[in-house]
Motif scaffolding. Structure first.
Motif, mmCIF file in Angstrom:
data_model
loop_
_atom_site.group_PDB
_atom_site.id
_atom_site.type_symbol
_atom_site.label_atom_id
_atom_site.label_comp_id
_atom_site.label_asym_id
_atom_site.label_seq_id
_atom_site.Cartn_x
_atom_site.Cartn_y
_atom_site.Cartn_z
ATOM 1 N N GLY A 119 0.574 -1.434 -0.214
ATOM 2 C CA GLY A 119 0.041 -0.123 -0.168
ATOM 3 C C GLY A 119 0.376 1.507 -0.201
ATOM 4 N N LEU A 120 2.175 0.994 0.512
ATOM 5 C CA LEU A 120 3.519 2.219 0.337
ATOM 6 C C LEU A 120 3.300 2.612 -0.419
ATOM 7 C CD1 LEU A 120 5.553 1.127 2.769
ATOM 8 C CD2 LEU A 120 4.082 2.669 3.556
ATOM 9 N N VAL A 121 3.129 2.114 -2.025
ATOM 10 C CA VAL A 121 3.510 2.311 -3.152
ATOM 11 C C VAL A 121 2.095 3.345 -3.698
ATOM 12 C CG1 VAL A 121 3.464 1.835 -5.507
ATOM 13 C CG2 VAL A 121 4.292 0.363 -3.649
ATOM 14 N N GLY A 122 0.674 2.963 -3.178
ATOM 15 C CA GLY A 122 -0.147 4.066 -3.955
ATOM 16 C C GLY A 122 0.023 4.948 -3.377
ATOM 17 N N ALA A 123 1.316 5.479 -2.125
ATOM 18 C CA ALA A 123 1.119 6.959 -1.347
ATOM 19 C C ALA A 123 1.955 7.896 -2.202
ATOM 20 C CB ALA A 123 1.921 6.408 -0.206
ATOM 21 N N ALA A 124 2.190 7.178 -3.478
ATOM 22 C CA ALA A 124 2.814 8.512 -4.717
ATOM 23 C C ALA A 124 1.786 9.509 -5.255
ATOM 24 C CB ALA A 124 3.042 7.538 -5.651
ATOM 25 N N GLY A 125 0.499 8.867 -4.712
ATOM 26 C CA GLY A 125 -0.430 9.180 -4.968
ATOM 27 C C GLY A 125 -0.973 11.001 -4.742
#
Length: 412
Positions: free
Chosen positions: A268-274
């Motif tokens: 889910g950390l990957v989506g933090a780029a949003g």
């Protein structure tokens, strides 16, 4: 009619003593409050099995915990968010934040399934405090900085959604599932006090009753074509988000990945780029590029499913697709909010209620459809559904641009 009446109180004037109209520290506090508020609606997702075992629940009842949180939030969007146009907003935001803290504690102390479901549903209901705070920030900000303010607060909300599952897994591993809720309850209580001290008083003059206020939400949808277009865009873009995050855990749990639950949670950390895109999209909107931000976001949303289709064999392709999709969803969402809030400044909370209900409904339907499609057609079917709703979002934007150009009407 003036947009709002604002009155400073002891400890609060700093919120308005800034060149952008609102102090950066206050804006960050609002972002943190939004993130913590919505996080409680997603804690149960990685903890369902632990909760089921501890309380001795059946699989069906345990699964309803996640549904209860989402149902409560949906009701809050419809029945509580419009109150921001009727009541004093600081008081409303603080009361809902404090109630969320109490209900998180109630959930943490649950001794049976019914108590847990009631606590979870009511927590979801009150957690719409976040949707009071976002238009609050837009109203406090200077005209040339509204997009940046909305983007900053929304970045906190997005991080709350994306990191909640990771945080829940780590905290539950260090303690129990109850630890997650107890800690969030304490943090929300602190947020209630902080918001009370930091935010200025803000009230929109209106003579509407509560019933008339709710009816006016439907009236706004009927009479404001720009709002309808932005609701369609929000519906389809968040549907794509729901498609991805409903199915990706199952993909990573099977061959060739075979990841553990902890590893999937960290994904889910990957989506933090949003969250980074939220602020950038807001700044571009402030510079007059809001329509092109929407179009670029919708196009990237559709294109993101091309690398994701290769995700069954390539982790790099999957990562690229997820990052692009999250960036695109936030670009569309932030530009939508900037346009929606500008339609009728005195009705921002009602506009937000209409828009966010459509947005949330898109995510819920996307998730529901994906659950069935994944079982029958696998990851390929998931990507097909995601691509379809993403293309629909782009077509809505493109059709509106054509309508505006040839019909001599302003674009939504």
């Amino acid at each position: 009619m003036t947009e709002a009446s604002t009155g400073a109180r002891a400890g609060a004037p700093s919120a308005l003593q800034h060149t952008g109209g609102i102090a950066r520290s206050t804006l960050i506090l609002m972002a943190i409050a939004c993130g913590l508020s919505v996080a409680g609606n997603y804690f149960a997702q990685p903890l369902v099995e632990a909760i089921r075992t501890d309380l001795g629940l059946g699989p069906t009842l345990a699964g309803l915990v996640v549904t209860a949180a989402q149902a409560g939030y949906a009701l809050g969007l419809v029945f509580l968010v419009p109150l921001g146009d009727l009541l004093e907003r600081r008081r409303l935001a603080v009361i809902l934040t404090a109630l969320t803290a109490l209900l998180l504690a109630f959930t943490a102390a649950s001794s049976n399934g019914m108590m847990l479901l009631v606590g979870t549903a009511l927590t979801g209901l009150c957690s719409v405090a976040a949707q009071i705070v976002v238009p609050y920030a837009a109203t406090l900000a200077a005209p040339e900085a509204k997009g940046k303010a909305v983007g900053t607060v929304m970045s906190g909300l997005l991080l709350g959604i994306l990191l909640s599952r990771t945080a829940a897994g780590l905290l539950a591993e260090a303690g129990t599932w109850r630890t997650v809720y107890w800690i969030n309850a304490v943090l929300m209580a602190i947020m209630a006090l902080a918001l009370w001290r930091a935010l200025p008083s803000l009230r929109t003059p209106t003579s509407l009753s509560y019933a008339a206020l709710l009816r006016s939400v439907a009236t706004l949808l009927r009479t404001e074509p720009v709002l309808r277009i932005r609701c369609y865009l929000g519906f389809f873009s968040f549907a794509a988000f729901g498609v991805l995050w409903t199915a990706i855990g199952f993909l990573l749990a099977t061959a060739p990945y075979n990841w553990t639950e902890a590893a999937i949670g960290l994904f889910g950390l990957v989506g933090a780029a949003g969250a980074l895109m939220a602020i950038s999209a807001g700044r571009l909107a402030d510079r007059g590029h809001v329509h092109w931000v929407t179009g670029a976001g919708a196009l990237l949303l559709a294109l993101s499913w091309i690398p994701m289709a290769a995700g069954t064999t390539s982790l790099i392709a999957l990562l690229i697709g997820v990052i692009v999709l999250d960036l695109a969803v936030q670009a569309v969402h932030i530009s939508n909010q900037n346009v929606v809030y500008a339609i009728r400044p005195e009705a921002r909370n009602r506009l937000n209620s209409a828009y966010m209900t459509s947005y949330f409904l898109g995510g819920a339907i996307g998730s529901a459809v994906t659950s069935s499609v994944r079982v029958t057609y696998g990851w390929g079917g998931v990507c097909a559904v995601g691509a379809l709703v993403s293309v629909l979002a782009f077509l809505v934007w493109a059709a509106d641009r054509v309508r505006a150009r040839h019909g001599g009407l302003p674009a939504a």
